[in-house]
Design a protein around this motif. Structure first.
Motif, PDB file in Angstrom:
ATOM      1  N   ILE A 168     -38.584  27.970  15.620  1.00 31.23           N
ATOM      2  CA  ILE A 168     -36.861  27.528  15.609  1.00 31.23           C
ATOM      3  C   ILE A 168     -37.244  26.239  16.169  1.00 31.23           C
ATOM      4  O   ILE A 168     -36.392  25.381  15.597  1.00 31.23           O
ATOM      5  N   MET A 169     -37.805  25.797  17.445  1.00 31.62           N
ATOM      6  CA  MET A 169     -37.778  24.601  17.784  1.00 31.62           C
ATOM      7  C   MET A 169     -38.287  23.608  16.682  1.00 31.62           C
ATOM      8  O   MET A 169     -38.006  22.400  16.729  1.00 31.62           O
ATOM      9  N   GLU A 170     -39.493  23.712  16.177  1.00 31.15           N
ATOM     10  CA  GLU A 170     -39.756  22.885  15.006  1.00 31.15           C
ATOM     11  C   GLU A 170     -38.850  22.878  14.068  1.00 31.15           C
ATOM     12  O   GLU A 170     -38.734  21.608  13.498  1.00 31.15           O
ATOM     13  N   CYS A 171     -38.128  23.662  13.572  1.00 31.95           N
ATOM     14  CA  CYS A 171     -37.050  23.639  12.519  1.00 31.95           C
ATOM     15  C   CYS A 171     -36.023  22.685  13.152  1.00 31.95           C
ATOM     16  O   CYS A 171     -35.471  21.666  12.294  1.00 31.95           O
ATOM     17  N   PHE A 172     -35.716  22.613  14.383  1.00 36.87           N
ATOM     18  CA  PHE A 172     -34.610  21.537  14.719  1.00 36.87           C
ATOM     19  C   PHE A 172     -35.363  20.163  14.868  1.00 36.87           C
ATOM     20  O   PHE A 172     -34.499  19.260  14.680  1.00 36.87           O
ATOM     21  N   VAL A 173     -36.572  20.114  15.233  1.00 40.77           N
ATOM     22  CA  VAL A 173     -37.128  18.887  15.240  1.00 40.77           C
ATOM     23  C   VAL A 173     -37.189  18.347  13.885  1.00 40.77           C
ATOM     24  O   VAL A 173     -37.031  17.142  13.632  1.00 40.77           O
ATOM     25  N   LYS A 174     -37.454  19.063  13.014  1.00 45.63           N
ATOM     26  CA  LYS A 174     -37.734  18.725  11.580  1.00 45.63           C
ATOM     27  C   LYS A 174     -36.411  18.717  10.687  1.00 45.63           C
ATOM     28  O   LYS A 174     -36.462  18.310   9.459  1.00 45.63           O
ATOM     29  N   LYS A 175     -35.423  19.275  11.515  1.00 44.96           N
ATOM     30  CA  LYS A 175     -34.142  19.502  10.513  1.00 44.96           C
ATOM     31  C   LYS A 175     -34.188  20.471   9.359  1.00 44.96           C
ATOM     32  O   LYS A 175     -33.796  20.026   8.265  1.00 44.96           O
ATOM     33  N   ASP A 176     -35.087  21.330   9.503  1.00 43.86           N
ATOM     34  CA  ASP A 176     -35.479  22.317   8.329  1.00 43.86           C
ATOM     35  C   ASP A 176     -34.771  23.383   8.266  1.00 43.86           C
ATOM     36  O   ASP A 176     -34.910  24.443   8.963  1.00 43.86           O
ATOM     37  N   GLY A 177     -33.420  23.561   7.586  1.00 41.95           N
ATOM     38  CA  GLY A 177     -32.451  24.510   7.531  1.00 41.95           C
ATOM     39  C   GLY A 177     -32.987  25.800   6.793  1.00 41.95           C
ATOM     40  O   GLY A 177     -32.508  26.761   7.216  1.00 41.95           O
ATOM     41  N   GLU A 178     -33.482  25.703   5.706  1.00 38.98           N
ATOM     42  CA  GLU A 178     -34.251  26.554   4.884  1.00 38.98           C
ATOM     43  C   GLU A 178     -35.075  27.531   5.810  1.00 38.98           C
ATOM     44  O   GLU A 178     -34.938  28.792   5.609  1.00 38.98           O
ATOM     45  N   THR A 179     -35.886  26.993   6.577  1.00 36.88           N
ATOM     46  CA  THR A 179     -36.732  27.871   7.222  1.00 36.88           C
ATOM     47  C   THR A 179     -36.068  28.434   8.319  1.00 36.88           C
ATOM     48  O   THR A 179     -36.156  29.581   8.718  1.00 36.88           O
ATOM     49  N   LEU A 180     -35.227  27.711   9.074  1.00 37.86           N
ATOM     50  CA  LEU A 180     -34.289  28.348  10.064  1.00 37.86           C
ATOM     51  C   LEU A 180     -33.567  29.271   9.612  1.00 37.86           C
ATOM     52  O   LEU A 180     -33.704  30.430  10.223  1.00 37.86           O
ATOM     53  N   LYS A 181     -32.946  29.291   8.534  1.00 36.33           N
ATOM     54  CA  LYS A 181     -32.303  30.483   7.881  1.00 36.33           C
ATOM     55  C   LYS A 181     -33.105  31.745   7.584  1.00 36.33           C
ATOM     56  O   LYS A 181     -32.588  32.769   7.821  1.00 36.33           O
ATOM     57  N   SER A 182     -34.271  31.433   7.187  1.00 39.17           N
ATOM     58  CA  SER A 182     -35.158  32.588   6.916  1.00 39.17           C
ATOM     59  C   SER A 182     -35.410  33.482   7.915  1.00 39.17           C
ATOM     60  O   SER A 182     -35.815  34.660   7.853  1.00 39.17           O
ATOM     61  N   PHE A 183     -35.070  33.030   9.511  1.00 45.23           N
ATOM     62  CA  PHE A 183     -35.396  33.900  10.497  1.00 45.23           C
ATOM     63  C   PHE A 183     -34.153  34.780  10.605  1.00 45.23           C
ATOM     64  O   PHE A 183     -34.426  35.729  11.441  1.00 45.23           O
ATOM     65  N   PHE A 184     -33.074  34.399  10.213  1.00 43.77           N
ATOM     66  CA  PHE A 184     -31.955  35.400  10.150  1.00 43.77           C
ATOM     67  C   PHE A 184     -32.124  36.724   9.706  1.00 43.77           C
ATOM     68  O   PHE A 184     -32.854  36.731   8.635  1.00 43.77           O
ATOM     69  N   ALA A 212     -24.955  22.694  13.482  1.00 43.53           N
ATOM     70  CA  ALA A 212     -26.009  22.431  14.674  1.00 43.53           C
ATOM     71  C   ALA A 212     -26.788  21.375  14.760  1.00 43.53           C
ATOM     72  O   ALA A 212     -26.959  20.928  15.734  1.00 43.53           O
ATOM     73  N   PHE A 213     -27.241  21.167  13.511  1.00 46.62           N
ATOM     74  CA  PHE A 213     -28.375  20.070  13.380  1.00 46.62           C
ATOM     75  C   PHE A 213     -27.371  18.677  13.852  1.00 46.62           C
ATOM     76  O   PHE A 213     -27.799  17.680  14.421  1.00 46.62           O
ATOM     77  N   ASP A 214     -26.437  18.696  13.346  1.00 50.07           N
ATOM     78  CA  ASP A 214     -25.260  17.294  13.598  1.00 50.07           C
ATOM     79  C   ASP A 214     -24.904  17.601  15.102  1.00 50.07           C
ATOM     80  O   ASP A 214     -24.547  16.425  15.713  1.00 50.07           O
ATOM     81  N   PHE A 215     -24.789  18.598  15.657  1.00 49.49           N
ATOM     82  CA  PHE A 215     -24.534  18.750  17.127  1.00 49.49           C
ATOM     83  C   PHE A 215     -25.438  17.915  18.103  1.00 49.49           C
ATOM     84  O   PHE A 215     -25.031  17.235  18.905  1.00 49.49           O
ATOM     85  N   LEU A 216     -26.799  17.692  17.753  1.00 59.07           N
ATOM     86  CA  LEU A 216     -27.550  17.103  18.640  1.00 59.07           C
ATOM     87  C   LEU A 216     -27.483  15.635  18.220  1.00 59.07           C
ATOM     88  O   LEU A 216     -27.242  15.213  16.924  1.00 59.07           O
ATOM     89  N   ASP A 217     -27.328  14.960  19.464  1.00 59.10           N
ATOM     90  CA  ASP A 217     -26.919  13.458  19.125  1.00 59.10           C
ATOM     91  C   ASP A 217     -28.343  12.402  19.100  1.00 59.10           C
ATOM     92  O   ASP A 217     -28.178  11.074  19.142  1.00 59.10           O
ATOM     93  N   GLY A 218     -29.342  12.841  18.461  1.00 59.42           N
ATOM     94  CA  GLY A 218     -30.221  12.127  18.160  1.00 59.42           C
ATOM     95  C   GLY A 218     -31.774  12.908  17.916  1.00 59.42           C
ATOM     96  O   GLY A 218     -31.678  14.486  17.523  1.00 59.42           O
ATOM     97  N   GLU A 219     -32.728  12.234  17.917  1.00 58.98           N
ATOM     98  CA  GLU A 219     -34.080  13.106  17.691  1.00 58.98           C
ATOM     99  C   GLU A 219     -34.667  13.810  18.811  1.00 58.98           C
ATOM    100  O   GLU A 219     -34.624  12.924  19.937  1.00 58.98           O
ATOM    101  N   ILE A 220     -35.074  14.724  18.746  1.00 59.55           N
ATOM    102  CA  ILE A 220     -35.608  15.600  19.932  1.00 59.55           C
ATOM    103  C   ILE A 220     -37.079  14.831  20.147  1.00 59.55           C
ATOM    104  O   ILE A 220     -37.906  14.866  19.217  1.00 59.55           O
ATOM    105  N   ILE A 221     -37.256  14.716  21.452  1.00 58.41           N
ATOM    106  CA  ILE A 221     -38.709  13.937  21.813  1.00 58.41           C
ATOM    107  C   ILE A 221     -39.341  14.678  22.764  1.00 58.41           C
ATOM    108  O   ILE A 221     -40.486  14.568  22.884  1.00 58.41           O
ATOM    109  N   SER A 222     -39.002  15.640  23.523  1.00 59.49           N
ATOM    110  CA  SER A 222     -39.457  16.438  24.228  1.00 59.49           C
ATOM    111  C   SER A 222     -38.636  17.868  24.647  1.00 59.49           C
ATOM    112  O   SER A 222     -37.593  17.938  24.522  1.00 59.49           O
TER     113      SER A 222
END
Length: 166
Positions: free
Chosen positions: A39-55, A73-83
């Motif tokens: 899930i975290m990798e999906c947020f880092v890469k903004k991969d909505g299709e893979t994230l959806k597949s977990f539901f 949810a992706f838009d809610f994050l104010d930038g790129e995840i760095i750590s």
């Protein structure tokens, strides 16, 4: 002697082939950690299709706006995840109905904002098998939450959910 060598050779082949009968047991808690990492990798890469597949099938069928929720949810994050920290998880229930989930803390963006991302779902559910899978992902802006302190009506400002919120 020839027979002994053949048996030894067969035994060595079985050991080196990674025979599935001798596989490592992974607990629901460990599986939840693995899913949270994905899930975290999906947020880092903004991969909505893979994230959806977990539901779960239930969520996909009953929440027609799931794609919009993921985008929000992706838009809610104010930038790129760095750590972010390693996830921690939990699981409870019996064999016929077991829930599980995991949380990742100290998610920091390149804007310096801190988030928490968690998921909950059903690991098993014999009575409602279409509910097996992720039921909700919650994204919380920890920086904003700390600033708003204890305003009961402020949760909509610092939290976004994907999936079932009840």
């Amino acid at each position: 002697m020839k027979r002994f060598l053949l048996i030894l050779l067969a035994f060595m082949i079985v050991l080196s082939s990674g025979c599935s009968g001798f596989g490592e047991y992974r607990s629901p808690g460990n599986l939840a950690k693995e899913l949270q990492s994905e899930i975290m990798e999906c947020f880092v890469k903004k991969d909505g299709e893979t994230l959806k597949s977990f539901f779960s099938e239930y969520i996909i069928e009953n929440y027609s706006d799931i794609d919009e929720q993921i985008k929000a949810a992706f838009d809610f994050l104010d930038g790129e995840i760095i750590s972010y920290d390693e996830p921690f998880s939990s699981a409870s229930g019996g064999h016929d109905k077991k829930d599980y989930g995991a949380t990742t803390r100290n998610i920091i963006t390149d804007q310096g904002t801190e988030y928490i991302i968690a998921f909950k779902g059903w690991f098993s559910n014999d009575k409602e098998p279409d509910k097996v899978g992720t039921t909700v992902i919650v994204i919380q802006n920890k920086t904003m939450k700390d600033q708003l302190e204890e305003d009961e009506n402020a949760s909509q400002l610092f939290r976004v959910c994907i999936g079932e919120t009840d």
